[in-house]
Scaffold this active site. Sequence first.
Site, PDB file in Angstrom:
ATOM      1  N   GLU A 116      -5.578 -37.122 -21.837  1.00 20.19           N
ATOM      2  CA  GLU A 116      -6.860 -37.404 -22.491  1.00 20.19           C
ATOM      3  C   GLU A 116      -6.708 -37.510 -24.014  1.00 20.19           C
ATOM      4  OE1 GLU A 116      -9.042 -38.343 -20.609  1.00 20.19           O
ATOM      5  OE2 GLU A 116      -8.937 -37.230 -18.728  1.00 20.19           O
ATOM      6  N   HIS A 139     -11.918 -30.087 -24.253  1.00 16.25           N
ATOM      7  CA  HIS A 139     -12.451 -30.589 -22.987  1.00 16.25           C
ATOM      8  C   HIS A 139     -12.194 -29.544 -21.909  1.00 16.25           C
ATOM      9  CE1 HIS A 139     -13.065 -32.960 -19.399  1.00 16.25           C
ATOM     10  NE2 HIS A 139     -11.792 -32.854 -19.062  1.00 16.25           N
ATOM     11  N   GLU A 169     -31.901 -19.488 -27.789  1.00 11.26           N
ATOM     12  CA  GLU A 169     -31.076 -19.927 -28.918  1.00 11.26           C
ATOM     13  C   GLU A 169     -30.466 -21.320 -28.756  1.00 11.26           C
ATOM     14  OE1 GLU A 169     -28.499 -16.736 -30.087  1.00 11.26           O
ATOM     15  OE2 GLU A 169     -30.230 -15.540 -30.682  1.00 11.26           O
ATOM     16  N   HIS A 210     -17.598 -34.489 -14.064  1.00 15.94           N
ATOM     17  CA  HIS A 210     -16.219 -34.174 -14.423  1.00 15.94           C
ATOM     18  C   HIS A 210     -16.164 -32.919 -15.315  1.00 15.94           C
ATOM     19  CE1 HIS A 210     -12.032 -35.568 -15.934  1.00 15.94           C
ATOM     20  NE2 HIS A 210     -12.260 -34.341 -16.363  1.00 15.94           N
TER      21      HIS A 210
HETATM   22  O1  2HA Z   1      -5.991 -32.861 -18.342  1.00  9.57           O
HETATM   23  O2  2HA Z   1      -9.011 -32.249 -17.484  1.00  9.57           O
HETATM   24  O3  2HA Z   1      -9.607 -34.822 -17.658  1.00  9.57           O
HETATM   25  C1  2HA Z   1      -6.730 -32.571 -17.229  1.00  9.57           C
HETATM   26  C2  2HA Z   1      -8.110 -33.038 -17.351  1.00  9.57           C
HETATM   27  C3  2HA Z   1      -8.334 -34.480 -17.340  1.00  9.57           C
HETATM   28 ZN    ZN Z   2     -10.976 -33.007 -17.160  1.00  6.45          ZN
END
Ligand code: 2HA
Ligand code: ZN
Length: 271
Positions: A116, A139, A169, A210
């Site tokens: 990513e 992420h 909050e 996701h």
């Molecule tokens: O790298 O979360 O979106 C693993 C992930 C891909």
């Molecule tokens: Zn992911």
Amino acid sequence: MKDIFTAPFVEEMRNTTANMYRLGWDERNGGNISYLLDEKEVGEYLDLNHVIRTIPLGFDATAIIGKIFIVTGTGKYFKNVDTDPERNLGVVRIAADGQTAELLWGYSDGGKFTSEFPAHLMSHMARLSVDPANRVVMHCHPTYTLAMNYVHELDEKKFTHTLWEMCTECIVVFPDGIGVLPWMLCGTNSIGEATAEKMKEFRLVVWGMHGIYGAGKTMDETFGLIETVEKAAQIYMLTAHLPRINTIRDEQMKELAEYFGVHYRKDFLNL
Ligand code: 2HA
Ligand code: ZN
């Protein structure tokens, strides 16, 4: 030269990945973090003229040539970063051609940065264009946030509004709201471009069914954003199937935002 294993940025990556794993947001190889570093600080720990190897980026990063990041590795587990940071993390510099990354440390088993990385670097570029102090892109797959994706409309205004209602909050922590992308193929430049477009407006972007992206000036700010969303999503998932008797009203959210002096998405309230 100081010992890289004692560098505050390595320590922050170890602590944060361990924390996220412990919270259940990063199963298996799920999740990734990139952290823009200060060249002078990195220079205290690494010889900046020693490039271990170069790795193609697969997209154009001309806007951030010379910038140095510490990034989690592809296929690597957050669970393992703390015990073996040199294998699971890498310090990379965007090369002068804007198309390659120069590995300065890490990925010791021959690995490379997260799949990513396009979404991360494009998000860094987008955030830096609106906030020159942005340093972190994160992420992960937080459980309740993800669960909410299956039972709540994936609409930016509605999604943000529901979360703002769940904890007092919330509107103060993420007054800019949450960007939402539909389900898209991950690991691609297209999802990277779509994420970066949202990042011009939001520090939080949900990837439909996701996970979530967060961006901020520090590891604490970024982690705190995702943590607050996840807490609110948990309250939502614990109550969505029950009759709602009380709620935080829109006038009260406005009152909060005004009292704490935050710039909030007025168009996300129904006033
Ligand atoms: O790298 O979360 O979106 C693993 C992930 C891909
Ligand atoms: Zn992911």
